[in-house]
Design an enzyme around this catalytic site. Sequence first.
Site, mmCIF file in Angstrom:
data_model
loop_
_atom_site.group_PDB
_atom_site.id
_atom_site.type_symbol
_atom_site.label_atom_id
_atom_site.label_comp_id
_atom_site.label_asym_id
_atom_site.label_seq_id
_atom_site.Cartn_x
_atom_site.Cartn_y
_atom_site.Cartn_z
ATOM 1 N N LEU A 188 0.823 -1.221 0.000
ATOM 2 C CA LEU A 188 0.000 0.000 0.000
ATOM 3 C C LEU A 188 0.854 1.267 0.000
ATOM 4 C CD1 LEU A 188 0.034 1.151 3.166
ATOM 5 C CD2 LEU A 188 -1.629 -0.675 3.460
ATOM 6 N N CYS A 238 9.827 4.641 2.591
ATOM 7 C CA CYS A 238 10.038 3.317 1.978
ATOM 8 C C CYS A 238 11.145 3.283 0.928
ATOM 9 C CB CYS A 238 8.733 2.837 1.366
ATOM 10 S SG CYS A 238 7.409 2.808 2.575
HETATM 11 C C1 UGA Z 1 5.808 3.096 -1.836
HETATM 12 C C2 UGA Z 1 5.266 2.081 -2.856
HETATM 13 O O1 UGA Z 1 4.641 2.783 -3.934
HETATM 14 C C3 UGA Z 1 4.227 1.147 -2.200
HETATM 15 O O2 UGA Z 1 3.793 0.172 -3.142
HETATM 16 C C4 UGA Z 1 4.904 0.449 -1.010
HETATM 17 O O3 UGA Z 1 3.979 -0.396 -0.325
HETATM 18 C C5 UGA Z 1 5.403 1.501 -0.027
HETATM 19 O O4 UGA Z 1 6.358 2.369 -0.720
HETATM 20 C C6 UGA Z 1 6.080 0.783 1.109
HETATM 21 O O5 UGA Z 1 7.071 0.106 0.873
HETATM 22 O O6 UGA Z 1 5.532 0.797 2.227
HETATM 23 P P1 UGA Z 1 4.915 5.402 -0.750
HETATM 24 O O7 UGA Z 1 6.289 5.540 -0.165
HETATM 25 O O8 UGA Z 1 3.730 5.608 0.129
HETATM 26 O O9 UGA Z 1 4.722 3.923 -1.393
HETATM 27 O O10 UGA Z 1 4.805 6.480 -1.910
HETATM 28 P P2 UGA Z 1 4.838 6.512 -3.512
HETATM 29 O O11 UGA Z 1 3.548 7.004 -4.011
HETATM 30 O O12 UGA Z 1 5.331 5.251 -4.082
HETATM 31 O O13 UGA Z 1 5.931 7.675 -3.759
HETATM 32 C C7 UGA Z 1 7.275 7.553 -3.305
HETATM 33 C C8 UGA Z 1 8.098 8.741 -3.744
HETATM 34 O O14 UGA Z 1 8.295 8.739 -5.154
HETATM 35 C C9 UGA Z 1 7.476 10.092 -3.417
HETATM 36 O O15 UGA Z 1 8.487 10.945 -2.929
HETATM 37 C C10 UGA Z 1 6.974 10.601 -4.762
HETATM 38 O O16 UGA Z 1 6.954 12.004 -4.837
HETATM 39 C C11 UGA Z 1 8.026 10.013 -5.694
HETATM 40 N N1 UGA Z 1 7.555 9.862 -7.093
HETATM 41 C C12 UGA Z 1 6.566 8.984 -7.385
HETATM 42 C C13 UGA Z 1 8.149 10.594 -8.102
HETATM 43 O O17 UGA Z 1 9.071 11.401 -7.859
HETATM 44 N N2 UGA Z 1 7.724 10.416 -9.394
HETATM 45 C C14 UGA Z 1 6.740 9.555 -9.717
HETATM 46 O O18 UGA Z 1 6.416 9.435 -10.923
HETATM 47 C C15 UGA Z 1 6.135 8.815 -8.691
#
Ligand code: UGA
Length: 442
Positions: A153, A264
């Site tokens: 999630l 994460c």
């Molecule tokens: C992430 C994973 O997406 C989940 O599937 C996983 O369960 C979770 O880690 C975990 O291991 O508990 P999360 O950290 O909540 O989830 O957030 P994300 O939406 O994945 O974003 C992570 C980072 O990537 C954020 O800083 C976001 O700004 C960045 N990001 C995301 C980008 O810079 N570009 C993108 O296109 C997408």
Amino acid sequence: MKITIIGTGYVGLVTGTTFAEIGHDVMCVDNDAHKVEGLRKLQMPIYEEGIEEIVVRNVKAGRLHFSTSIKEGTEFSEVIFIAVGTPLGHDGAANMSYVERVGREVAQNMKSYRLLVEKSTVIVNTNEYIKRTMNKYLKESIPFDIASNPEFLREGTAIKDAFSPDRIVVGVESEHAAALLREIYEPIVKSGKCEYLEMDIASAELTKHAANSFLAMKISFINAVSRICELTGADIKQVAYGMGLDKRIGHHFLNAGVGYGGSCFPKDVDAFVHMGDELGYSLDLLKEVQRINVKQKEHIMRKLQQEMWVIEDKTIAIWGLAFKPGTDDIRESPSLFFVPRLLEKKAHLRLWDPIAVAKFEQAHPGLKYFDTPLECAEGADAVLILTEWPQVKEVDLKKLRSTMKCPIIIDGRNVFEPGIMAKHGFTYHSVGRRPVLHPGAR
Ligand code: UGA
């Protein structure tokens, strides 16, 4: 079915709440007495859309209980999920002390068969260490199983993700453990279109680390391409869109920006790299992913520095303190990189975030926080965008232009369109796109 969840962070609380909502009888255990006391009074320790309503409903229905005692949790149910933190240790390895403690205490308190399910993100083969620990601390020979059930999630959409996941991954090595987990997840599998995968435990553990590392790699890849765009005049949004139409690539996680943060990706990639080194296989690909992620923040800082020339005494408004929209979580957030560096350069900072201010204030007390992006930008020499909150996209650009001292925007999330910013008279730097250099602002 009765279920115990140990650890009530994002993963534990959301998992426990979801299980209660689908009809199970759940006990959530946490050693933080203050947190448990708050939850009993229906006070949420985290901000997550939709969670409060479900917690309240299930506590009132008598399906969700809270405790500080692992002993009580062990007595409560046959199935115990481990959802405690696995923070990064000083050596770059994941700190397994909380997981180890749960294994130890469950072994000391169990009187009949128990299934321990790893929900926390762990290094592959952690199950072997839990088994060894349990065998050491068991007072008599009592049967038990270990299983892996990694959580996928995302913060901000955790409730939606929990009820309709892309897949549920379960690693088991006995038919009894498999049957217990199938029974727990049956209502979700039945109602949704998600795949339910059963595999061996090591493969399940590895699936989680590999998935998070791959997603982080996608982000660093697009950020690397954005640097080439800046050097050639290409536009990263168009490039990413063109790439994403290929179904094998897809549009997700191709947003270039200030780099990934959160609790994460940074931790999991670090732990995965460390594990590779320990095993004698250097994950150089992921080392580059880490490097690009750090460089991206430095690159955006350089854009601000070049535009300002001198940062000392400049008023800089920062929009967004959370690591992404929809959460108040600031762990490994880009704001934690920029704020101390700008303070060191003697900038006057004005900060805005719709929900993360309380958490940020604990790390940086005594700074100036504002209720809206426009108030925050008043009299600013530049606005730095670090989180793409919907409120940022909705800002009245005309009012913004007139409230700022200098109409300079450094957009670390590509929120605005350069053409529109040019029309409104801004100097606008974003990621992987041509800058708008307004002559009036030069
Ligand atoms: C992430 C994973 O997406 C989940 O599937 C996983 O369960 C979770 O880690 C975990 O291991 O508990 P999360 O950290 O909540 O989830 O957030 P994300 O939406 O994945 O974003 C992570 C980072 O990537 C954020 O800083 C976001 O700004 C960045 N990001 C995301 C980008 O810079 N570009 C993108 O296109 C997408």
